[in-house]
Design a protein around this motif. Structure first.
Motif, PDB file in Angstrom:
ATOM      1  N   ALA A   1    -116.009 -60.452  57.459  1.00 59.05           N
ATOM      2  CA  ALA A   1    -117.306 -59.868  57.134  1.00 59.05           C
ATOM      3  C   ALA A   1    -118.479 -60.459  57.896  1.00 59.05           C
ATOM      4  O   ALA A   1    -119.435 -59.738  58.235  1.00 59.05           O
ATOM      5  CB  ALA A   1    -117.565 -59.991  55.634  1.00 59.05           C
ATOM      6  N   GLN A   2    -118.439 -61.746  58.191  1.00 61.11           N
ATOM      7  CA  GLN A   2    -119.608 -62.408  58.775  1.00 61.11           C
ATOM      8  C   GLN A   2    -119.844 -61.968  60.222  1.00 61.11           C
ATOM      9  O   GLN A   2    -118.919 -61.576  60.927  1.00 61.11           O
ATOM     10  CB  GLN A   2    -119.439 -63.925  58.714  1.00 61.11           C
ATOM     11  N   PRO A   3    -121.108 -62.014  60.681  1.00 68.48           N
ATOM     12  CA  PRO A   3    -121.435 -61.620  62.056  1.00 68.48           C
ATOM     13  C   PRO A   3    -120.679 -62.466  63.075  1.00 68.48           C
ATOM     14  O   PRO A   3    -120.299 -63.603  62.806  1.00 68.48           O
ATOM     15  CB  PRO A   3    -122.948 -61.865  62.145  1.00 68.48           C
ATOM     16  N   THR A   4    -120.494 -61.896  64.244  1.00 72.94           N
ATOM     17  CA  THR A   4    -119.761 -62.603  65.302  1.00 72.94           C
ATOM     18  C   THR A   4    -120.471 -63.900  65.702  1.00 72.94           C
ATOM     19  O   THR A   4    -119.829 -64.881  66.070  1.00 72.94           O
ATOM     20  CB  THR A   4    -119.598 -61.707  66.529  1.00 72.94           C
ATOM     21  N   GLY A   5    -121.785 -63.890  65.616  1.00 69.30           N
ATOM     22  CA  GLY A   5    -122.527 -65.094  65.960  1.00 69.30           C
ATOM     23  C   GLY A   5    -122.309 -66.237  65.000  1.00 69.30           C
ATOM     24  O   GLY A   5    -122.557 -67.397  65.333  1.00 69.30           O
ATOM     25  N   ASP A   6    -121.839 -65.913  63.795  1.00 69.28           N
ATOM     26  CA  ASP A   6    -121.578 -66.942  62.779  1.00 69.28           C
ATOM     27  C   ASP A   6    -120.095 -67.274  62.672  1.00 69.28           C
ATOM     28  O   ASP A   6    -119.672 -67.938  61.723  1.00 69.28           O
ATOM     29  CB  ASP A   6    -122.102 -66.485  61.417  1.00 69.28           C
ATOM     30  N   GLY A   7    -119.310 -66.788  63.620  1.00 70.45           N
ATOM     31  CA  GLY A   7    -117.882 -67.103  63.615  1.00 70.45           C
ATOM     32  C   GLY A   7    -116.996 -66.061  62.977  1.00 70.45           C
ATOM     33  O   GLY A   7    -115.793 -66.299  62.811  1.00 70.45           O
ATOM     34  N   GLY A   8    -117.544 -64.898  62.613  1.00 70.77           N
ATOM     35  CA  GLY A   8    -116.749 -63.845  61.991  1.00 70.77           C
ATOM     36  C   GLY A   8    -116.486 -62.688  62.944  1.00 70.77           C
ATOM     37  O   GLY A   8    -116.846 -62.732  64.122  1.00 70.77           O
ATOM     38  N   LEU A   9    -115.859 -61.634  62.404  1.00 72.58           N
ATOM     39  CA  LEU A   9    -115.565 -60.445  63.212  1.00 72.58           C
ATOM     40  C   LEU A   9    -116.655 -59.393  63.113  1.00 72.58           C
ATOM     41  O   LEU A   9    -116.638 -58.418  63.857  1.00 72.58           O
ATOM     42  CB  LEU A   9    -114.227 -59.838  62.775  1.00 72.58           C
ATOM     43  N   GLY A  10    -117.580 -59.560  62.166  1.00 69.07           N
ATOM     44  CA  GLY A  10    -118.721 -58.652  62.076  1.00 69.07           C
ATOM     45  C   GLY A  10    -118.437 -57.324  61.404  1.00 69.07           C
ATOM     46  O   GLY A  10    -119.188 -56.362  61.611  1.00 69.07           O
ATOM     47  N   LEU A  11    -117.381 -57.213  60.580  1.00 69.38           N
ATOM     48  CA  LEU A  11    -117.104 -55.947  59.907  1.00 69.38           C
ATOM     49  C   LEU A  11    -118.093 -55.655  58.785  1.00 69.38           C
ATOM     50  O   LEU A  11    -118.270 -54.502  58.400  1.00 69.38           O
ATOM     51  CB  LEU A  11    -115.686 -55.951  59.327  1.00 69.38           C
ATOM     52  N   GLY A  12    -118.724 -56.689  58.270  1.00 69.57           N
ATOM     53  CA  GLY A  12    -119.690 -56.516  57.193  1.00 69.57           C
ATOM     54  C   GLY A  12    -119.024 -56.567  55.826  1.00 69.57           C
ATOM     55  O   GLY A  12    -117.825 -56.299  55.679  1.00 69.57           O
ATOM     56  N   THR A  13    -119.821 -56.882  54.806  1.00 66.46           N
ATOM     57  CA  THR A  13    -119.275 -57.022  53.461  1.00 66.46           C
ATOM     58  C   THR A  13    -118.834 -55.687  52.870  1.00 66.46           C
ATOM     59  O   THR A  13    -117.852 -55.628  52.126  1.00 66.46           O
ATOM     60  CB  THR A  13    -120.321 -57.662  52.532  1.00 66.46           C
ATOM     61  N   VAL A  14    -119.552 -54.587  53.205  1.00 65.14           N
ATOM     62  CA  VAL A  14    -119.210 -53.277  52.647  1.00 65.14           C
ATOM     63  C   VAL A  14    -117.846 -52.822  53.140  1.00 65.14           C
ATOM     64  O   VAL A  14    -116.968 -52.433  52.353  1.00 65.14           O
ATOM     65  CB  VAL A  14    -120.288 -52.236  52.995  1.00 65.14           C
ATOM     66  N   VAL A  15    -117.633 -52.867  54.446  1.00 65.60           N
ATOM     67  CA  VAL A  15    -116.362 -52.426  55.022  1.00 65.60           C
ATOM     68  C   VAL A  15    -115.219 -53.324  54.558  1.00 65.60           C
ATOM     69  O   VAL A  15    -114.153 -52.845  54.139  1.00 65.60           O
ATOM     70  CB  VAL A  15    -116.430 -52.406  56.561  1.00 65.60           C
ATOM     71  N   THR A  16    -115.435 -54.629  54.609  1.00 67.10           N
ATOM     72  CA  THR A  16    -114.391 -55.577  54.200  1.00 67.10           C
ATOM     73  C   THR A  16    -114.037 -55.412  52.730  1.00 67.10           C
ATOM     74  O   THR A  16    -112.853 -55.338  52.363  1.00 67.10           O
ATOM     75  CB  THR A  16    -114.846 -57.024  54.455  1.00 67.10           C
ATOM     76  N   GLY A  17    -115.052 -55.346  51.876  1.00 64.44           N
ATOM     77  CA  GLY A  17    -114.809 -55.184  50.454  1.00 64.44           C
ATOM     78  C   GLY A  17    -114.119 -53.873  50.132  1.00 64.44           C
ATOM     79  O   GLY A  17    -113.192 -53.830  49.318  1.00 64.44           O
ATOM     80  N   ALA A  18    -114.557 -52.778  50.767  1.00 62.12           N
ATOM     81  CA  ALA A  18    -113.962 -51.468  50.513  1.00 62.12           C
ATOM     82  C   ALA A  18    -112.500 -51.432  50.965  1.00 62.12           C
ATOM     83  O   ALA A  18    -111.637 -50.871  50.278  1.00 62.12           O
ATOM     84  CB  ALA A  18    -114.753 -50.388  51.234  1.00 62.12           C
ATOM     85  N   LEU A  19    -112.208 -52.037  52.114  1.00 62.13           N
ATOM     86  CA  LEU A  19    -110.838 -52.068  52.626  1.00 62.13           C
ATOM     87  C   LEU A  19    -109.914 -52.817  51.669  1.00 62.13           C
ATOM     88  O   LEU A  19    -108.838 -52.324  51.298  1.00 62.13           O
ATOM     89  CB  LEU A  19    -110.823 -52.728  54.006  1.00 62.13           C
ATOM     90  N   PHE A  20    -110.339 -54.009  51.259  1.00 59.36           N
ATOM     91  CA  PHE A  20    -109.490 -54.813  50.390  1.00 59.36           C
ATOM     92  C   PHE A  20    -109.386 -54.205  48.999  1.00 59.36           C
ATOM     93  O   PHE A  20    -108.329 -54.267  48.367  1.00 59.36           O
ATOM     94  CB  PHE A  20    -110.020 -56.249  50.305  1.00 59.36           C
ATOM     95  N   LEU A  21    -110.479 -53.626  48.503  1.00 56.28           N
ATOM     96  CA  LEU A  21    -110.459 -52.998  47.184  1.00 56.28           C
ATOM     97  C   LEU A  21    -109.493 -51.815  47.163  1.00 56.28           C
ATOM     98  O   LEU A  21    -108.778 -51.605  46.170  1.00 56.28           O
ATOM     99  CB  LEU A  21    -111.861 -52.538  46.788  1.00 56.28           C
ATOM    100  N   THR A  22    -109.445 -51.068  48.255  1.00 54.51           N
ATOM    101  CA  THR A  22    -108.520 -49.942  48.353  1.00 54.51           C
ATOM    102  C   THR A  22    -107.074 -50.413  48.247  1.00 54.51           C
ATOM    103  O   THR A  22    -106.251 -49.814  47.539  1.00 54.51           O
ATOM    104  CB  THR A  22    -108.719 -49.194  49.680  1.00 54.51           C
ATOM    105  N   VAL A  23    -106.764 -51.505  48.935  1.00 54.06           N
ATOM    106  CA  VAL A  23    -105.403 -52.055  48.873  1.00 54.06           C
ATOM    107  C   VAL A  23    -105.093 -52.546  47.466  1.00 54.06           C
ATOM    108  O   VAL A  23    -103.991 -52.316  46.936  1.00 54.06           O
ATOM    109  CB  VAL A  23    -105.229 -53.199  49.891  1.00 54.06           C
ATOM    110  N   VAL A  24    -106.052 -53.217  46.829  1.00 50.09           N
ATOM    111  CA  VAL A  24    -105.847 -53.712  45.461  1.00 50.09           C
ATOM    112  C   VAL A  24    -105.588 -52.557  44.501  1.00 50.09           C
ATOM    113  O   VAL A  24    -104.635 -52.586  43.706  1.00 50.09           O
ATOM    114  CB  VAL A  24    -107.066 -54.526  44.985  1.00 50.09           C
ATOM    115  N   LEU A  25    -106.426 -51.532  44.563  1.00 47.66           N
ATOM    116  CA  LEU A  25    -106.269 -50.388  43.660  1.00 47.66           C
ATOM    117  C   LEU A  25    -104.933 -49.690  43.875  1.00 47.66           C
ATOM    118  O   LEU A  25    -104.249 -49.316  42.917  1.00 47.66           O
ATOM    119  CB  LEU A  25    -107.422 -49.396  43.864  1.00 47.66           C
ATOM    120  N   GLY A  26    -104.555 -49.519  45.141  1.00 45.10           N
ATOM    121  CA  GLY A  26    -103.277 -48.880  45.435  1.00 45.10           C
ATOM    122  C   GLY A  26    -102.108 -49.685  44.892  1.00 45.10           C
ATOM    123  O   GLY A  26    -101.153 -49.117  44.331  1.00 45.10           O
ATOM    124  N   THR A  27    -102.178 -50.995  45.027  1.00 45.08           N
ATOM    125  CA  THR A  27    -101.095 -51.854  44.538  1.00 45.08           C
ATOM    126  C   THR A  27    -101.036 -51.853  43.025  1.00 45.08           C
ATOM    127  O   THR A  27     -99.947 -51.824  42.430  1.00 45.08           O
ATOM    128  CB  THR A  27    -101.272 -53.290  45.058  1.00 45.08           C
TER     129      THR A  27
END
Length: 278
Positions: free
Chosen positions: A230-256
């Motif tokens: 989620a964190q910006p590339t300048g801070d050592g992350g991939l820059g996907l953002g909290t919304v995209v990261t949270g939505a992606l993981f939440l989808t996997v959790v709900l499906g499981t």
């Protein structure tokens, strides 16, 4: 990781059950299958990203978010305690809310109140240790397979809460204060979990303590992975953002969780240990 309980821990309870004429209560928590560990790690990430959204995007702040989510958690805990057996949807909703609340409270202590991360980590570790000591002295077991009374469940959920809180504080301490970065921190905690698994399966480390140690370590692992994505590339992350990261993981959790609700592959049957002849 699996859990074994000695006959000395279950025979007294079996005797009481037989004497009273009541059937044993079903366990209120799932078997620690691979699905359990996947959801646990992802719930940690979902909790961290949801906490950021409530704090920054929704404008509630850490304190406001803590109050709101704590109230919601209290309602869901009432529902969880009122269920007669493990229900995947209710159980994992409780875990997800605990993840969000513990993240908000931990961040509120360090960012708003000004408690140093090392101090917060120490406090959470001490409180968790107290919960385990009192739980064991009262119930004589910490086994995941015997969360089958209201008393044991009343110890189980505080233990879960403080493992999440401790994991958040320890993860922040390692990745930020010690300047290891998100990716290296995630690799470090993953290696620690692997070491616990090896110690359990190859060296016969106690199953109960193996479980709780791994459970604790999944907290900072999930938080580090979530921050890395989620964190910006300048801070050592991939820059996907909290919304995209949270939505992606939440989808996997709900499906499981839907899969587990339909198949019930993580449901343990009540144990019926033999009662010694009188």
């Amino acid at each position: 990781m699996t859990h074994e309980t000695s006959a000395s821990q279950v025979v007294p309870e079996a005797g009481r059950t037989a004497a009273s004429g009541h059937r044993p209560r079903r366990n209120k928590v799932p078997e620690p299958t691979v699905y359990f560990w996947i959801i646990k790690v992802l719930c940690t990430t979902v909790g961290a990203t949801a906490a950021d959204l409530l704090n920054e995007k929704a404008g509630l702040g850490l304190t406001g978010g803590s109050v709101l989510m704590s109230a919601l958690l209290a309602v869901v805990l009432v529902v969880q305690f009122r269920t007669s057996a493990y229900r995947a949807g209710v159980y994992w909703l409780t875990v997800a809310l605990i993840s969000i609340c513990s993240t908000l409270i931990s961040d509120d202590l360090t960012d708003t109140v000004g408690v140093p991360p090392a101090t917060a980590t120490t406090v959470f570790a001490v409180v968790l240790a107290v919960v385990f000591v009192v739980w064991y002295r009262r119930e004589r077991t910490l086994s995941l397979r015997h969360i089958d009374t209201a008393g044991r469940e009343s110890f189980y959920w505080p233990a879960v809460f403080f493992t999440f809180a401790l994991g958040t504080a320890a993860g922040d301490l390692v990745s930020e204060r010690l300047d290891l970065g998100y990716w290296l921190s995630a690799a470090l905690f993953a290696a620690a979990i692997a070491a616990v698994a090896i110690a359990h399966f190859a060296l016969d480390l106690d199953a109960v303590w193996s479980f709780w140690t791994a459970y604790l370590l999944t907290g900072p692992l999930g938080a580090s992975v979530g921050d890395y994505l989620a964190q910006p590339t300048g801070d050592g992350g991939l820059g996907l953002g909290t919304v995209v990261t949270g939505a992606l993981f939440l989808t996997v959790v709900l499906g499981t969780v839907v899969y587990l609700s339909a198949t019930r592959v993580d449901v343990s049957e009540p144990e019926h240990p033999a009662v010694p002849a009188l």
